[in-house]
Design a protein around this motif. Structure first.
Motif, mmCIF file in Angstrom:
data_model
loop_
_atom_site.group_PDB
_atom_site.id
_atom_site.type_symbol
_atom_site.label_atom_id
_atom_site.label_comp_id
_atom_site.label_asym_id
_atom_site.label_seq_id
_atom_site.Cartn_x
_atom_site.Cartn_y
_atom_site.Cartn_z
ATOM 1 N N GLY A 75 0.822 -1.195 0.000
ATOM 2 C CA GLY A 75 0.000 0.000 0.000
ATOM 3 C C GLY A 75 0.855 1.242 0.000
ATOM 4 O O GLY A 75 2.075 1.177 -0.148
ATOM 5 N N GLY A 76 0.198 2.380 0.170
ATOM 6 C CA GLY A 76 0.923 3.641 0.164
ATOM 7 C C GLY A 76 1.278 4.082 -1.236
ATOM 8 O O GLY A 76 0.802 3.529 -2.227
ATOM 9 N N PRO A 77 2.154 5.084 -1.348
ATOM 10 C CA PRO A 77 2.542 5.577 -2.674
ATOM 11 C C PRO A 77 3.389 4.567 -3.426
ATOM 12 O O PRO A 77 4.112 3.775 -2.822
ATOM 13 C CB PRO A 77 3.348 6.845 -2.357
ATOM 14 C CG PRO A 77 3.852 6.628 -0.966
ATOM 15 C CD PRO A 77 2.789 5.829 -0.254
ATOM 16 N N TYR A 78 3.265 4.610 -4.736
ATOM 17 C CA TYR A 78 4.063 3.726 -5.585
ATOM 18 C C TYR A 78 5.371 4.421 -5.938
ATOM 19 O O TYR A 78 5.391 5.569 -6.375
ATOM 20 C CB TYR A 78 3.296 3.368 -6.865
ATOM 21 C CG TYR A 78 3.987 2.305 -7.677
ATOM 22 C CD1 TYR A 78 3.889 0.964 -7.321
ATOM 23 C CD2 TYR A 78 4.758 2.643 -8.793
ATOM 24 C CE1 TYR A 78 4.524 -0.017 -8.041
ATOM 25 C CE2 TYR A 78 5.400 1.659 -9.524
ATOM 26 C CZ TYR A 78 5.282 0.336 -9.153
ATOM 27 O OH TYR A 78 5.926 -0.643 -9.881
ATOM 28 N N GLY B 38 8.010 -0.380 -6.893
ATOM 29 C CA GLY B 38 7.272 -1.066 -5.837
ATOM 30 C C GLY B 38 6.599 -0.075 -4.910
ATOM 31 O O GLY B 38 6.932 1.110 -4.888
ATOM 32 N N TYR B 39 5.624 -0.555 -4.161
ATOM 33 C CA TYR B 39 4.971 0.286 -3.175
ATOM 34 C C TYR B 39 5.891 0.495 -1.976
ATOM 35 O O TYR B 39 6.691 -0.368 -1.638
ATOM 36 C CB TYR B 39 3.647 -0.343 -2.727
ATOM 37 C CG TYR B 39 2.559 -0.247 -3.765
ATOM 38 C CD1 TYR B 39 1.883 0.946 -3.976
ATOM 39 C CD2 TYR B 39 2.217 -1.352 -4.538
ATOM 40 C CE1 TYR B 39 0.882 1.053 -4.923
ATOM 41 C CE2 TYR B 39 1.217 -1.262 -5.506
ATOM 42 C CZ TYR B 39 0.553 -0.057 -5.694
ATOM 43 O OH TYR B 39 -0.433 0.046 -6.643
ATOM 44 N N ARG B 40 5.742 1.633 -1.340
ATOM 45 C CA ARG B 40 6.628 1.976 -0.219
ATOM 46 C C ARG B 40 6.175 1.389 1.102
ATOM 47 O O ARG B 40 6.962 1.291 2.041
ATOM 48 C CB ARG B 40 6.726 3.500 -0.090
ATOM 49 C CG ARG B 40 7.382 4.172 -1.285
ATOM 50 C CD ARG B 40 7.407 5.670 -1.113
ATOM 51 N NE ARG B 40 7.982 6.332 -2.285
ATOM 52 C CZ ARG B 40 8.024 7.646 -2.447
ATOM 53 N NH1 ARG B 40 7.520 8.444 -1.508
ATOM 54 N NH2 ARG B 40 8.557 8.164 -3.542
ATOM 55 N N ASP B 41 4.902 0.991 1.195
ATOM 56 C CA ASP B 41 4.351 0.545 2.476
ATOM 57 C C ASP B 41 3.794 -0.867 2.382
ATOM 58 O O ASP B 41 3.597 -1.416 1.296
ATOM 59 C CB ASP B 41 3.226 1.481 2.923
ATOM 60 C CG ASP B 41 3.689 2.910 3.131
ATOM 61 O OD1 ASP B 41 4.909 3.125 3.290
ATOM 62 O OD2 ASP B 41 2.831 3.814 3.128
ATOM 63 N N ASN B 42 3.541 -1.432 3.551
ATOM 64 C CA ASN B 42 2.750 -2.652 3.680
ATOM 65 C C ASN B 42 1.492 -2.331 4.471
ATOM 66 O O ASN B 42 1.530 -1.561 5.437
ATOM 67 C CB ASN B 42 3.511 -3.756 4.419
ATOM 68 C CG ASN B 42 4.449 -4.542 3.520
ATOM 69 O OD1 ASN B 42 5.582 -4.803 3.876
ATOM 70 N ND2 ASN B 42 3.973 -4.918 2.344
ATOM 71 N N VAL B 43 0.382 -2.910 4.067
ATOM 72 C CA VAL B 43 -0.873 -2.834 4.803
ATOM 73 C C VAL B 43 -1.050 -4.154 5.536
ATOM 74 O O VAL B 43 -0.903 -5.231 4.944
ATOM 75 C CB VAL B 43 -2.058 -2.583 3.854
ATOM 76 C CG1 VAL B 43 -3.385 -2.688 4.609
ATOM 77 C CG2 VAL B 43 -1.933 -1.216 3.190
ATOM 78 N N VAL B 44 -1.352 -4.082 6.826
ATOM 79 C CA VAL B 44 -1.567 -5.277 7.635
ATOM 80 C C VAL B 44 -2.960 -5.217 8.244
ATOM 81 O O VAL B 44 -3.336 -4.220 8.873
ATOM 82 C CB VAL B 44 -0.515 -5.409 8.757
ATOM 83 C CG1 VAL B 44 -0.765 -6.669 9.577
ATOM 84 C CG2 VAL B 44 0.895 -5.425 8.180
ATOM 85 N N VAL B 45 -3.719 -6.275 8.049
ATOM 86 C CA VAL B 45 -5.022 -6.428 8.692
ATOM 87 C C VAL B 45 -4.831 -7.350 9.887
ATOM 88 O O VAL B 45 -4.327 -8.466 9.753
ATOM 89 C CB VAL B 45 -6.062 -7.024 7.729
ATOM 90 C CG1 VAL B 45 -7.392 -7.276 8.450
ATOM 91 C CG2 VAL B 45 -6.264 -6.107 6.526
ATOM 92 N N TYR B 46 -5.210 -6.871 11.064
ATOM 93 C CA TYR B 46 -5.133 -7.662 12.293
ATOM 94 C C TYR B 46 -6.523 -8.234 12.589
ATOM 95 O O TYR B 46 -7.495 -7.477 12.663
ATOM 96 C CB TYR B 46 -4.688 -6.797 13.472
ATOM 97 C CG TYR B 46 -3.265 -6.309 13.394
ATOM 98 C CD1 TYR B 46 -2.253 -6.969 14.087
ATOM 99 C CD2 TYR B 46 -2.925 -5.185 12.636
ATOM 100 C CE1 TYR B 46 -0.941 -6.522 14.038
ATOM 101 C CE2 TYR B 46 -1.614 -4.732 12.577
ATOM 102 C CZ TYR B 46 -0.628 -5.398 13.279
ATOM 103 O OH TYR B 46 0.676 -4.958 13.217
#
Length: 200
Positions: free
Chosen positions: A166-169, A175-183
């Motif tokens: 996720g986040g900006p590309y 590649g994307y700069r971030d990771n999205v984590v669902v808890y």
């Protein structure tokens, strides 16, 4: 979220090395294993179902690469699970990963960032049983500051983590700069239905 224009996302989190059944999760060092974890008791997962985003996909097993990072599914349409980590329903955090998009369009986890607390996630198992988790939170982390120890938790209550990009590309590095984590936490079991008797 804009589609990637060059390649699909890479999952940069480091679950750590595996020694017997004990999984380390330190972000910058290899942990010392003092004792093996209990053998898995839950059947392996076979499919993930998330009604909010109309997702129902089989799960493929993934391992840790030589560089210490968890591999991502080869096919952007696939969803993978960390087969050396806790199984869904066993103590610790079961890890499920997928791409957000690819050169050809949205991938398996394209809509994962739209999940909200309270949403159910069901994991079907190879023996025909299933286990349900409830989304508790969504977090977005810079890949250089990914909280490995928090995400890859080998012990504690049964839980589930979904990871995607996720986040900006970053067009320069592809590649994307971030990771999205669902808890997500194990859903409370439903009480048995007691049949009612009609009065005479």
């Amino acid at each position: 979220m804009a589609l990637a224009t060059a390649g699909s996302c890479a999952l940069v989190a480091r679950p750590g090395p595996r020694a017997r059944a004990d999984i380390g999760a330190l972000p910058a060092a290899r942990p010392t294993v003092s004792a093996p974890a209990p053998a898995p008791s839950a059947p392996p997962p076979a499919r993930i179902r998330i009604s909010r985003i109309a997702l129902s996909d089989p799960l493929v097993g993934l391992g840790v690469q030589q560089d210490g990072h968890l591999a991502a599914p080869q096919d952007p349409a696939q969803v993978g699970w960390w087969s050396d980590g806790p199984r869904p329903g066993d103590p610790g955090a079961a890890i499920v990963v997928g791409h957000v998009d690819s050169l050809t369009g949205p991938a398996a986890f394209y809509q994962v960032s739209s999940l909200r607390p309270g949403d159910p996630i069901t994991i079907d198992r190879t023996d025909g049983s299933h286990v349900t988790f409830t989304v508790k939170a969504l977090r977005q982390y810079d890949k250089d500051a990914f909280p490995d120890a928090e995400v890859y938790a080998p012990a504690g209550p049964p839980s589930l983590r979904l990871i995607t990009c996720g986040g900006p590309y970053d067009h320069e590095h592809g590649g994307y700069r971030d990771n999205v984590v669902v808890y997500a936490a194990l859903a409370a079991p439903r009480p048995p239905t007691v049949p009612t008797r009609s009065g005479n």
